[in-house]
Design a protein around this motif. Structure first.
Motif, PDB file in Angstrom:
ATOM      1  N   LEU A 278      -8.418  35.116  77.842  1.00 46.24           N
ATOM      2  CA  LEU A 278      -8.783  33.723  78.125  1.00 46.24           C
ATOM      3  C   LEU A 278      -9.950  33.745  79.094  1.00 46.24           C
ATOM      4  CD1 LEU A 278      -7.709  32.802  81.263  1.00 46.24           C
ATOM      5  CD2 LEU A 278      -5.544  33.196  80.116  1.00 46.24           C
TER       6      LEU A 278
ATOM      7  N   SER B  35     -11.750  31.251  82.270  1.00 47.98           N
ATOM      8  CA  SER B  35     -11.484  30.132  83.166  1.00 47.98           C
ATOM      9  C   SER B  35     -12.787  29.816  83.880  1.00 47.98           C
ATOM     10  CB  SER B  35     -10.389  30.539  84.154  1.00 47.98           C
ATOM     11  OG  SER B  35     -10.116  29.485  85.048  1.00 47.98           O
TER      12      SER B  35
ATOM     13  N   ASN C 232     -15.676  29.038  86.390  1.00 45.56           N
ATOM     14  CA  ASN C 232     -15.880  29.546  87.757  1.00 45.56           C
ATOM     15  C   ASN C 232     -15.312  28.606  88.828  1.00 45.56           C
ATOM     16  OD1 ASN C 232     -17.280  31.731  86.726  1.00 45.56           O
ATOM     17  ND2 ASN C 232     -19.310  30.808  87.042  1.00 45.56           N
TER      18      ASN C 232
ATOM     19  N   HIS D 210     -13.865  40.538  82.809  1.00 43.17           N
ATOM     20  CA  HIS D 210     -15.055  40.121  82.062  1.00 43.17           C
ATOM     21  C   HIS D 210     -15.777  38.955  82.740  1.00 43.17           C
ATOM     22  CE1 HIS D 210     -13.335  42.674  79.010  1.00 43.17           C
ATOM     23  NE2 HIS D 210     -14.333  42.435  78.180  1.00 43.17           N
ATOM     24  N   ILE D 211     -17.019  38.797  82.347  1.00 43.36           N
ATOM     25  CA  ILE D 211     -17.771  37.599  82.697  1.00 43.36           C
ATOM     26  C   ILE D 211     -17.884  36.766  81.432  1.00 43.36           C
ATOM     27  CG2 ILE D 211     -20.032  36.740  83.413  1.00 43.36           C
ATOM     28  CD1 ILE D 211     -20.250  39.198  85.187  1.00 43.36           C
ATOM     29  N   GLY D 212     -17.670  35.464  81.571  1.00 42.16           N
ATOM     30  CA  GLY D 212     -17.709  34.582  80.411  1.00 42.16           C
ATOM     31  C   GLY D 212     -19.006  33.790  80.367  1.00 42.16           C
ATOM     32  N   TYR D 213     -19.687  33.853  79.236  1.00 41.69           N
ATOM     33  CA  TYR D 213     -20.970  33.174  79.056  1.00 41.69           C
ATOM     34  C   TYR D 213     -20.847  32.074  78.016  1.00 41.69           C
ATOM     35  CZ  TYR D 213     -23.142  37.082  81.510  1.00 41.69           C
ATOM     36  OH  TYR D 213     -23.494  38.006  82.450  1.00 41.69           O
ATOM     37  N   LYS D 214     -21.610  31.008  78.248  1.00 40.47           N
ATOM     38  CA  LYS D 214     -21.703  29.952  77.241  1.00 40.47           C
ATOM     39  C   LYS D 214     -23.154  29.531  77.088  1.00 40.47           C
ATOM     40  CE  LYS D 214     -17.150  27.859  77.789  1.00 40.47           C
ATOM     41  NZ  LYS D 214     -16.412  28.604  76.768  1.00 40.47           N
ATOM     42  N   LEU D 215     -23.506  29.236  75.860  1.00 38.27           N
ATOM     43  CA  LEU D 215     -24.827  28.673  75.553  1.00 38.27           C
ATOM     44  C   LEU D 215     -24.561  27.357  74.838  1.00 38.27           C
ATOM     45  CD1 LEU D 215     -27.974  29.267  75.431  1.00 38.27           C
ATOM     46  CD2 LEU D 215     -27.548  30.010  73.083  1.00 38.27           C
TER      47      LEU D 215
ATOM     48  N   VAL E  77     -22.004  28.331  71.925  1.00 37.44           N
ATOM     49  CA  VAL E  77     -21.716  29.731  71.618  1.00 37.44           C
ATOM     50  C   VAL E  77     -21.088  30.327  72.871  1.00 37.44           C
ATOM     51  CG1 VAL E  77     -22.718  31.957  71.000  1.00 37.44           C
ATOM     52  CG2 VAL E  77     -23.682  29.859  70.048  1.00 37.44           C
ATOM     53  N   GLN E  78     -20.026  31.101  72.702  1.00 34.42           N
ATOM     54  CA  GLN E  78     -19.375  31.693  73.864  1.00 34.42           C
ATOM     55  C   GLN E  78     -19.122  33.173  73.625  1.00 34.42           C
ATOM     56  OE1 GLN E  78     -15.917  29.117  74.036  1.00 34.42           O
ATOM     57  NE2 GLN E  78     -14.618  30.558  72.923  1.00 34.42           N
ATOM     58  N   LEU E  79     -19.113  33.906  74.702  1.00 31.86           N
ATOM     59  CA  LEU E  79     -18.814  35.338  74.621  1.00 31.86           C
ATOM     60  C   LEU E  79     -18.390  35.802  75.997  1.00 31.86           C
ATOM     61  CD1 LEU E  79     -21.318  37.187  76.056  1.00 31.86           C
ATOM     62  CD2 LEU E  79     -22.538  36.157  74.146  1.00 31.86           C
ATOM     63  N   THR E  80     -17.740  36.945  76.050  1.00 31.07           N
ATOM     64  CA  THR E  80     -17.464  37.573  77.334  1.00 31.07           C
ATOM     65  C   THR E  80     -18.057  38.966  77.315  1.00 31.07           C
ATOM     66  OG1 THR E  80     -15.332  38.566  76.736  1.00 31.07           O
ATOM     67  CG2 THR E  80     -15.277  36.305  77.577  1.00 31.07           C
ATOM     68  N   SER E  81     -18.396  39.452  78.487  1.00 28.58           N
ATOM     69  CA  SER E  81     -18.979  40.775  78.622  1.00 28.58           C
ATOM     70  C   SER E  81     -18.265  41.476  79.779  1.00 28.58           C
ATOM     71  CB  SER E  81     -20.479  40.626  78.914  1.00 28.58           C
ATOM     72  OG  SER E  81     -21.069  41.891  79.057  1.00 28.58           O
TER      73      SER E  81
ATOM     74  N   HIS F 292     -25.321  41.789  81.040  1.00 27.40           N
ATOM     75  CA  HIS F 292     -25.347  40.545  81.816  1.00 27.40           C
ATOM     76  C   HIS F 292     -26.780  40.036  81.958  1.00 27.40           C
ATOM     77  CE1 HIS F 292     -21.425  42.157  83.829  1.00 27.40           C
ATOM     78  NE2 HIS F 292     -21.283  41.937  82.543  1.00 27.40           N
TER      79      HIS F 292
ATOM     80  N   GLY G 258     -30.643  32.664  78.129  1.00 28.79           N
ATOM     81  CA  GLY G 258     -30.275  31.287  78.454  1.00 28.79           C
ATOM     82  C   GLY G 258     -28.779  31.029  78.508  1.00 28.79           C
ATOM     83  N   PHE G 259     -27.980  32.070  78.364  1.00 24.77           N
ATOM     84  CA  PHE G 259     -26.532  31.893  78.475  1.00 24.77           C
ATOM     85  C   PHE G 259     -26.185  31.643  79.943  1.00 24.77           C
ATOM     86  CE2 PHE G 259     -26.613  33.740  74.340  1.00 24.77           C
ATOM     87  CZ  PHE G 259     -25.410  33.420  73.722  1.00 24.77           C
ATOM     88  N   GLU G 260     -25.256  30.705  80.141  1.00 26.45           N
ATOM     89  CA  GLU G 260     -24.812  30.399  81.497  1.00 26.45           C
ATOM     90  C   GLU G 260     -23.553  31.202  81.813  1.00 26.45           C
ATOM     91  OE1 GLU G 260     -23.311  26.685  84.294  1.00 26.45           O
ATOM     92  OE2 GLU G 260     -23.471  26.412  82.112  1.00 26.45           O
ATOM     93  N   GLN G 261     -23.583  31.843  82.984  1.00 28.48           N
ATOM     94  CA  GLN G 261     -22.454  32.662  83.431  1.00 28.48           C
ATOM     95  C   GLN G 261     -21.443  31.736  84.102  1.00 28.48           C
ATOM     96  OE1 GLN G 261     -23.766  36.152  85.626  1.00 28.48           O
ATOM     97  NE2 GLN G 261     -21.859  36.133  86.808  1.00 28.48           N
ATOM     98  N   SER G 262     -20.737  30.970  83.283  1.00 32.88           N
ATOM     99  CA  SER G 262     -19.948  29.856  83.810  1.00 32.88           C
ATOM    100  C   SER G 262     -18.467  30.164  83.978  1.00 32.88           C
ATOM    101  CB  SER G 262     -20.083  28.657  82.864  1.00 32.88           C
ATOM    102  OG  SER G 262     -19.702  29.045  81.542  1.00 32.88           O
ATOM    103  N   HIS G 263     -17.988  31.261  83.383  1.00 30.25           N
ATOM    104  CA  HIS G 263     -16.554  31.516  83.342  1.00 30.25           C
ATOM    105  C   HIS G 263     -16.211  32.929  83.825  1.00 30.25           C
ATOM    106  CE1 HIS G 263     -16.550  27.864  81.016  1.00 30.25           C
ATOM    107  NE2 HIS G 263     -15.245  27.901  80.856  1.00 30.25           N
ATOM    108  N   ILE G 264     -14.942  33.070  84.158  1.00 30.44           N
ATOM    109  CA  ILE G 264     -14.374  34.389  84.417  1.00 30.44           C
ATOM    110  C   ILE G 264     -13.480  34.720  83.228  1.00 30.44           C
ATOM    111  CG2 ILE G 264     -12.812  35.701  85.906  1.00 30.44           C
ATOM    112  CD1 ILE G 264     -13.907  34.069  88.243  1.00 30.44           C
ATOM    113  N   GLY G 265     -13.595  35.972  82.756  1.00 27.52           N
ATOM    114  CA  GLY G 265     -12.814  36.376  81.598  1.00 27.52           C
ATOM    115  C   GLY G 265     -11.632  37.242  82.005  1.00 27.52           C
TER     116      GLY G 265
END
Lengths: 155, 155
Positions: A126, A128, A130, A148-153, B124-128, B136, B143-150
């Motif tokens: 999952l 969550s 930041n 992991h770090i979660g990215y969204k575009l 579009v979403q992904l985790t790394s 990263h 242009g992906f925003e590092q908005s989440h923790i995975g």
């Protein structure tokens, strides 16, 4: 209070959208109407028709007919990675505002983990936002690894 | 060199698993055989039968019949959130080791974004993995925003 879990039905839709909207990030994203935008019903039908989707309604035992106290969407993802392992992804977790802080989230995630195991998933994943600091403590406390770090575009 | 993209076929399977394994994290997770464990073929069939999965093979133009230079799995996810928005999730992105650093990844993600738009996805979403520092920078640069923790919980 123990929760019971069931698959959502079309009748749950207004209550589920209300739960999604009752949230610091969701408030600006949803449209409760009335009327409820038709896009929600269309999305519900798509989810309900997909065997790898489980839209969950959580209710309090002994309170049948009451409004759902929680919801989450589980997606079971096939993949080649990790020797063809299935993964369970949790999204859109919500608990009704008056019911927060009572341990219901823990029961919900325990249900998700149980479902994931029953379907032979290798892990549960999952993301969550930041800004959800309470959620980060919650998931860490349940043994989730912040790997992991979660990215969204946004398109 | 421009890449071409196509849906993977069962014949690609050994090459795709080799790409998954040729990776700092994947090396310990995959089993190339021979024989290739049957779980990979089973996973491939499941993915191929699901209209919301697109297992992508990237090839260099003018090099037909050559080994794939890249792969990724796109999953198109229905959901109630954001007024019933579809999301596109990218997983298991790999580029063959000798081809890295030549801008192929940028073409792959551009293809994923194009597919996501064509299917009406809102994002579009992904985790790394935390350890993939180069990735990263790569996603931020696109242009992906590092908005989440995975989070992951291994079962």
């Amino acid at each position: 209070m123990p929760l019971t879990f069931r698959r959502a039905t079309a009748e749950d839709l207004p209550a589920l959208v209300a739960l999604l909207a009752d949230d610091m990030l969701g408030a600006a994203r949803e449209d409760l109407g009335p009327p409820l935008p038709a896009a929600y019903a269309l999305a519900f039908e798509t989810i309900a028709a997909d065997a790898n989707q489980l839209l969950v309604v959580a209710e309090e035992e002994g309170a049948p007919g009451g409004a759902p106290v929680g919801t989450m969407q589980l997606t079971f993802l096939p993949g080649l990675s990790r020797q063809g392992a299935w993964r369970c992804q949790i999204e859109a977790v919500r608990i009704a505002a008056p019911e927060r802080g009572r341990g219901l989230g823990r029961q919900m995630i325990a249900f998700a983990v149980e479902e994931a195991r029953a379907r032979g998933c290798a892990h549960v994943q999952l993301t969550s936002h930041n800004d959800r600091k309470d959620a980060h403590r919650f998931y860490a406390g349940l043994g989730f690894e912040q790997s992991h770090i979660g990215y969204k575009l946004i398109l």
